[in-house]
Scaffold this motif. Structure first.
Motif, PDB file in Angstrom:
ATOM      1  N   ALA A  82      33.622  21.730 -28.615  1.00 55.35           N
ATOM      2  CA  ALA A  82      32.345  21.640 -29.345  1.00 55.35           C
ATOM      3  C   ALA A  82      32.249  22.658 -30.471  1.00 55.35           C
ATOM      4  O   ALA A  82      31.700  22.357 -31.523  1.00 55.35           O
ATOM      5  CB  ALA A  82      31.178  21.810 -28.376  1.00 55.35           C
ATOM      6  N   THR A 109      39.304  25.446 -28.404  1.00 57.90           N
ATOM      7  CA  THR A 109      39.580  24.982 -29.773  1.00 57.90           C
ATOM      8  C   THR A 109      39.177  26.060 -30.763  1.00 57.90           C
ATOM      9  O   THR A 109      38.020  26.486 -30.779  1.00 57.90           O
ATOM     10  CB  THR A 109      38.783  23.696 -30.069  1.00 57.90           C
ATOM     11  N   GLY A 111      40.703  27.844 -34.838  1.00 61.34           N
ATOM     12  CA  GLY A 111      41.104  27.365 -36.162  1.00 61.34           C
ATOM     13  C   GLY A 111      41.853  28.444 -36.916  1.00 61.34           C
ATOM     14  O   GLY A 111      41.649  29.648 -36.684  1.00 61.34           O
TER      15      GLY A 111
HETATM   16  N1  LIG Z   1      36.952  19.924 -38.326  1.00 59.66           N
HETATM   17  C1  LIG Z   1      37.881  20.739 -38.774  1.00 59.66           C
HETATM   18  O1  LIG Z   1      38.459  20.511 -39.869  1.00 59.66           O
HETATM   19  C2  LIG Z   1      38.285  21.948 -37.958  1.00 59.66           C
HETATM   20  C3  LIG Z   1      39.416  22.670 -38.372  1.00 59.66           C
HETATM   21  C4  LIG Z   1      39.816  23.761 -37.599  1.00 59.66           C
HETATM   22  C5  LIG Z   1      39.085  24.142 -36.483  1.00 59.66           C
HETATM   23  N2  LIG Z   1      37.987  23.429 -36.104  1.00 59.66           N
HETATM   24  C6  LIG Z   1      37.254  23.901 -34.908  1.00 59.66           C
HETATM   25  O2  LIG Z   1      36.848  22.786 -34.125  1.00 59.66           O
HETATM   26  C7  LIG Z   1      35.473  22.889 -33.790  1.00 59.66           C
HETATM   27  C8  LIG Z   1      34.900  21.479 -33.676  1.00 59.66           C
HETATM   28  O3  LIG Z   1      35.100  20.784 -34.877  1.00 59.66           O
HETATM   29  P1  LIG Z   1      34.720  19.242 -35.078  1.00 59.66           P
HETATM   30  O4  LIG Z   1      35.191  18.884 -36.448  1.00 59.66           O
HETATM   31  O5  LIG Z   1      35.166  18.404 -33.933  1.00 59.66           O
HETATM   32  O6  LIG Z   1      33.142  19.317 -35.094  1.00 59.66           O
HETATM   33  P2  LIG Z   1      32.077  18.132 -35.028  1.00 59.66           P
HETATM   34  O7  LIG Z   1      32.663  16.817 -35.443  1.00 59.66           O
HETATM   35  O8  LIG Z   1      30.873  18.621 -35.751  1.00 59.66           O
HETATM   36  O9  LIG Z   1      31.739  18.010 -33.480  1.00 59.66           O
HETATM   37  C9  LIG Z   1      31.092  19.017 -32.768  1.00 59.66           C
HETATM   38  C10 LIG Z   1      30.824  18.524 -31.354  1.00 59.66           C
HETATM   39  O10 LIG Z   1      30.271  19.591 -30.609  1.00 59.66           O
HETATM   40  C11 LIG Z   1      28.932  19.297 -30.245  1.00 59.66           C
HETATM   41  N3  LIG Z   1      28.117  20.492 -30.485  1.00 59.66           N
HETATM   42  C12 LIG Z   1      28.121  21.280 -31.588  1.00 59.66           C
HETATM   43  N4  LIG Z   1      27.229  22.281 -31.440  1.00 59.66           N
HETATM   44  C13 LIG Z   1      26.659  22.107 -30.225  1.00 59.66           C
HETATM   45  C14 LIG Z   1      25.650  22.808 -29.517  1.00 59.66           C
HETATM   46  N5  LIG Z   1      25.068  23.898 -30.005  1.00 59.66           N
HETATM   47  N6  LIG Z   1      25.296  22.344 -28.302  1.00 59.66           N
HETATM   48  C15 LIG Z   1      25.902  21.241 -27.787  1.00 59.66           C
HETATM   49  N7  LIG Z   1      26.855  20.526 -28.408  1.00 59.66           N
HETATM   50  C16 LIG Z   1      27.224  20.967 -29.617  1.00 59.66           C
HETATM   51  C17 LIG Z   1      28.482  18.132 -31.139  1.00 59.66           C
HETATM   52  O11 LIG Z   1      27.486  17.405 -30.443  1.00 59.66           O
HETATM   53  P3  LIG Z   1      26.391  16.479 -31.200  1.00 59.66           P
HETATM   54  O12 LIG Z   1      27.074  15.162 -31.449  1.00 59.66           O
HETATM   55  O13 LIG Z   1      25.281  16.385 -30.228  1.00 59.66           O
HETATM   56  O14 LIG Z   1      26.021  17.195 -32.469  1.00 59.66           O
HETATM   57  C18 LIG Z   1      29.807  17.387 -31.270  1.00 59.66           C
HETATM   58  O15 LIG Z   1      30.086  16.662 -30.091  1.00 59.66           O
HETATM   59  C19 LIG Z   1      34.877  23.738 -34.916  1.00 59.66           C
HETATM   60  O16 LIG Z   1      33.734  24.451 -34.464  1.00 59.66           O
HETATM   61  C20 LIG Z   1      36.003  24.676 -35.271  1.00 59.66           C
HETATM   62  O17 LIG Z   1      35.936  25.839 -34.461  1.00 59.66           O
HETATM   63  C21 LIG Z   1      37.585  22.348 -36.815  1.00 59.66           C
END
Ligand SMILES: NC(=O)c1ccc[n+]([C@@H]2O[C@H](COP(=O)([O-])OP(=O)(O)OC[C@H]3O[C@@H](n4cnc5c(N)ncnc54)[C@H](OP(=O)(O)O)[C@@H]3O)[C@@H](O)[C@H]2O)c1
Length: 339
Positions: A82, A109, A111
């Motif tokens: 998340a 997870t 980054g």
């Molecule tokens: N995306 C990238 O390019 C990338 C690259 C490197 C690292 N990352 C790492 O991966 C993590 C996740 O990325 P992502 O792209 O998968 O993000 P995302 O698509 O925004 O998904 C986030 C997920 O976590 C849930 N969530 C977020 N905040 C929450 C909270 N306060 N309480 C409960 N649920 C929560 C969201 O639920 P809802 O659907 O209810 O909002 C959703 O299921 C990042 O935070 C980062 O550390 C991402």
């Protein structure tokens, strides 16, 4: 052996949704019978995710630490996708696993932004956690703080922590909700707004990329090896890089320029050099440090540890380049929808 129970956070997200669908599709005999609990915030999300192997549990969010600890204590494995930035939730999930009497696994997870302030020579070091400690002492960063807390919270316990550290992620996710991450589409939207793609003057940012399905495959391989009882893998823990290639930001913006001018949506294929302050205003709400970390670092994190598990990315540079074009078309569509 009793059916393994896995708790997953972020199942409605880009990474978490793709991880869940990849785990459900896995034919590994260690994984195909697993039952998953997924924590979600809304009933309609639960309704879409529920299946014979997936039990959604509605919660108020990552700040409900008591619930996270209790639910984690009822599972053998926790996969937290998340947020890499929310330290308290990671701690609570590990505290739950620590209550178990047997070995358990926590897959986190993170980054590569965490390492963007390191030198290229630093990245060749074996002990990336130590490197994160050194960087954190110089300039605190919340996603890095979480990694360090993960490692200190599992210390001396039967919980084994494994941190997956992706670089820039691209491609369509396979989960039922979030399908993309906005980075390249945002760059294309910015180019459309200004008539020309831009890059940061006097900077030569080079960073890794990985397709989201390849990233998810690493979670599957890692879990498979852990459940196989591979002592070497479970004992080593630590950080897994997963870059499948690298891109230069300047070349990426040049490609946006090419795609946009070919279709006459940009005035020129030539990209414009802008200052870091202007880039921060345009791309990051004025946050210069974020822009520096995202677009000015030069690094290549080698996925040796992931490869040792048997992980092999399937997507390559052609897929990455095609994604830039796909993202441009998506930006164009959203611009037209906004009219
Ligand atoms: N995306 C990238 O390019 C990338 C690259 C490197 C690292 N990352 C790492 O991966 C993590 C996740 O990325 P992502 O792209 O998968 O993000 P995302 O698509 O925004 O998904 C986030 C997920 O976590 C849930 N969530 C977020 N905040 C929450 C909270 N306060 N309480 C409960 N649920 C929560 C969201 O639920 P809802 O659907 O209810 O909002 C959703 O299921 C990042 O935070 C980062 O550390 C991402």
């Amino acid at each position: 052996m009793a059916r393994v129970k896995v708790l997953l956070t972020g199942a409605t997200g880009y990474i978490g949704g793709t991880v869940l669908s990849s785990l459900l599709a896995s034919q590994s005999h260690h994984i195909r019978d697993i039952s998953f609990t997924v924590l979600v915030r809304r009933q309609e999300q639960a309704d879409k995710l529920v299946s014979s192997r997936v039990t959604p549990l509605i919660f108020s969010g990552l700040d409900d630490l008591e619930l996270l600890e209790r639910v984690a204590s009822e599972h053998d494995v926790v996969i937290h996708t998340a947020s890499g930035f929310h330290t308290a939730s990671a701690e609570a999930l590990i505290a739950g696993l620590r209550k178990r009497s047997a070995d358990s696994y926590y897959i986190h997870t993170s980054g590569t932004w965490n390492l963007s302030e390191a030198s290229l020579a630093d990245l060749d070091k074996d002990d990336i956690i130590k490197l994160e400690e050194e960087l954190q002492a110089q300039r605190p960063f919340s996603q890095r703080a979480t990694d360090l807390r993960v490692m200190s919270t599992v210390a001396g316990s039967r919980v084994k922590a494994h941190i997956i550290m992706p670089p820039d992620i691209y491609g369509y996710g396979t989960g039922p909700f979030a399908k993309t991450t906005p980075q390249i589409e945002d760059m294309a939207r910015d180019a459309l707004k200004h008539g020309q793609a831009a890059y940061i003057r006097n900077e030569d940012g080079i960073v890794g990329y990985v397709h989201v399905t390849d990233l998810a495959a690493l979670y599957v391989v890692l879990l498979d090896r852990l459940l196989d009882g591979d002592e070497g893998v479970s004992a080593s823990g630590g950080i897994y890089f997963c870059s499948a290639g690298t891109h230069r930001w300047q070349e990426t913006t040049e490609r946006i320029g090419e795609v946009g001018s070919r279709s006459s949506h940009l005035i020129s294929a030539v990209t414009k050099a802008i200052s870091i302050d202007e880039a921060a205003e345009r791309w990051s709400g004025g946050n210069v440090r974020d822009v520096r970390m995202g677009y000015c670092s030069r690094f290549n994190t080698k996925p040796d540890k992931a490869m040792d598990l048997g992980w092999r990315p399937r997507k390559d540079q052609r897929d990455w380049l095609a994604w830039i074009e796909t993202s441009f078309q998506a930006a164009l569509k959203s611009q037209e929808n906004d009219k």
